[in-house]
Design an enzyme around this catalytic site. Sequence first.
Site, PDB file in Angstrom:
ATOM      1  N   GLY A  14       0.836  -1.203   0.000  1.00 21.11           N
ATOM      2  CA  GLY A  14       0.000   0.000   0.000  1.00 21.11           C
ATOM      3  C   GLY A  14       0.867   1.248   0.000  1.00 21.11           C
ATOM      4  NE  ARG A  77      -4.943  -7.044  -6.278  1.00 21.61           N
ATOM      5  CZ  ARG A  77      -5.887  -6.587  -7.073  1.00 21.61           C
ATOM      6  NH1 ARG A  77      -6.140  -7.185  -8.213  1.00 21.61           N
ATOM      7  NH2 ARG A  77      -6.578  -5.522  -6.758  1.00 21.61           N
ATOM      8  N   GLY A  78       1.928  -8.117  -6.110  1.00 21.98           N
ATOM      9  CA  GLY A  78       3.068  -8.336  -7.006  1.00 21.98           C
ATOM     10  C   GLY A  78       4.179  -9.149  -6.380  1.00 21.98           C
ATOM     11  CG  ASP A 119       3.881  -6.105   7.600  1.00 22.88           C
ATOM     12  OD1 ASP A 119       3.402  -5.498   6.616  1.00 22.88           O
ATOM     13  OD2 ASP A 119       3.167  -6.721   8.421  1.00 22.88           O
ATOM     14  CB  THR A 141       3.508   0.733   7.029  1.00 27.09           C
ATOM     15  OG1 THR A 141       2.191   0.665   7.602  1.00 27.09           O
ATOM     16  CG2 THR A 141       4.501   0.515   8.137  1.00 27.09           C
ATOM     17  CG  ASP A 143      -1.283   0.153   9.114  1.00 21.52           C
ATOM     18  OD1 ASP A 143      -2.023   1.132   8.897  1.00 21.52           O
ATOM     19  OD2 ASP A 143      -1.495  -0.973   8.646  1.00 21.52           O
ATOM     20  CG  ASP A 145       2.324  -2.410  11.081  1.00 26.53           C
ATOM     21  OD1 ASP A 145       3.151  -1.930  10.281  1.00 26.53           O
ATOM     22  OD2 ASP A 145       1.397  -3.150  10.726  1.00 26.53           O
ATOM     23  CG  MET A 185      -6.681   2.296   6.562  1.00 30.70           C
ATOM     24  SD  MET A 185      -5.609   2.491   5.147  1.00 30.70           S
ATOM     25  CE  MET A 185      -6.785   2.146   3.812  1.00 30.70           C
ATOM     26  NE  ARG A 187      -4.399  -5.924   6.612  1.00 31.46           N
ATOM     27  CZ  ARG A 187      -5.298  -6.750   6.062  1.00 31.46           C
ATOM     28  NH1 ARG A 187      -5.462  -7.966   6.532  1.00 31.46           N
ATOM     29  NH2 ARG A 187      -6.000  -6.376   5.034  1.00 31.46           N
TER      30      ARG A 187
HETATM   31  O1  F6P Z   1      -0.885  -1.529   5.476  1.00 30.28           O
HETATM   32  C1  F6P Z   1      -1.545  -0.334   5.396  1.00 30.28           C
HETATM   33  C2  F6P Z   1      -3.005  -0.507   5.187  1.00 30.28           C
HETATM   34  O2  F6P Z   1      -3.393   0.794   5.214  1.00 30.28           O
HETATM   35  C3  F6P Z   1      -3.791  -1.356   6.196  1.00 30.28           C
HETATM   36  O3  F6P Z   1      -4.100  -0.680   7.381  1.00 30.28           O
HETATM   37  C4  F6P Z   1      -5.009  -1.709   5.388  1.00 30.28           C
HETATM   38  O4  F6P Z   1      -5.659  -2.871   5.871  1.00 30.28           O
HETATM   39  C5  F6P Z   1      -4.454  -1.933   4.047  1.00 30.28           C
HETATM   40  O5  F6P Z   1      -3.350  -1.059   3.919  1.00 30.28           O
HETATM   41  C6  F6P Z   1      -5.425  -1.718   2.914  1.00 30.28           C
HETATM   42  O6  F6P Z   1      -4.774  -1.882   1.709  1.00 30.28           O
HETATM   43  P1  F6P Z   1      -5.485  -1.839   0.272  1.00 30.28           P
HETATM   44  O7  F6P Z   1      -6.805  -1.187   0.405  1.00 30.28           O
HETATM   45  O8  F6P Z   1      -4.550  -1.081  -0.588  1.00 30.28           O
HETATM   46  O9  F6P Z   1      -5.635  -3.232  -0.171  1.00 30.28           O
END
Ligand code: F6P
Length: 364
Positions: A14, A77-78, A119, A141, A143, A145, A185, A187
């Site tokens: 992302g 997805r890569g 990650d 990120t 997040d 994290d 956001m 996860r």
């Molecule tokens: O890893 C960052 C993040 O923002 C997560 O909190 C979230 O679940 C994910 O990306 C969503 O990614 P996408 O919508 O691009 O599939």
Amino acid sequence: MRDKLKLVINTGGGDAPGLNAVIHAVVMGASRRGWQVYGSRNGYAGLLDTDELVPLTPEKVRGITSLGGTILGTTNRGNPFQLAHDHGDGKIEVLDVSDRVVTNFKRLGFDCLIAVGGDGSLRIASRFAEKGLPVVGVPKTIDNDLSATVMTFGFDTAVSTATDALDRLHSTASAHERVFVVEVMGRYAGWIALNSGISGSADVILIPEIPYDIESVCRRIMENELDGRRYALVVAAEGAAPVGGSMTHKGSGEPGRGEVLLGGLGEVLAREIAARTGKDTRSLVLGHLQRGGSPTTFDRLLATRFGAAAIRFIEQGMLNIMVAHAPPGMAPIPLAEAVRNTKNVPLDCDTVATALDLGICLGN
Ligand code: F6P
């Protein structure tokens, strides 16, 4: 290592505000040393198909530091170890094309891959390091994290966006005497929810690290009424879950991705809160707004420092590392170690204590 290096950089997973600032710093630092930099579009696509490889020069990256997104494109997805190949007849096959990446990297004469990712992307980079590719990781990120770095860039921008949304919701929530549930956001880690919830004066903050009890949440909302405040704001990280329950998701994930798509918790909570409190309750999903737009000054600077440090570490021969923010400086952490653990909100941390001191309900 040679004197005049040839580097390839990619951005994966992302996006996060600040990716372009990293690319800018890498290209400027490399060009000052007489090195070449190529960008691999959409993660590893440039190392699978050379049409997707772009030469990056100071002219190409001029003025991009303030831009959100990534000039190289990105994908979640890569993963070359698990690439979904669509046969076009409805059949999707998951293939391991990682050897092709290694062969192309060597054939094109690259000295190092700079992988900018979270990650998931850094784990992929670490697998390439195991396959013999010299790699330097840069953590990204929203997040925040990743355990090996104090901060990742993109986080400050995301928290600012979420806080701004909460600031705006106070007036409309108050005018209508409503409860608003804001899904942000996060996860597995609740950093965005916690930091924006405190800064934006939320009444309830729900994070993945603390399973929530809906009764406690509703009790806290109704406590506002005792103070004559007939509205409330709830911030929920998308990955938060009730005691004994599981995360709310939209589907079982996409081929080659490996993670389920989260989402919908805000709406679920809003329904339950309305049913239990009788209060007019609305939900709002901030979603990708948190990933979009210009990076804050903090993120621009941090991302630029990450990129510049990556070049300095490569110059010093430090490979198969991740650049970590270790105030006051940057530190090289072995890549395999850097991707081992994620960084959740420790329940005994100062930020959690601050929330509790303010009377914010954390769901338990
Ligand atoms: O890893 C960052 C993040 O923002 C997560 O909190 C979230 O679940 C994910 O990306 C969503 O990614 P996408 O919508 O691009 O599939």
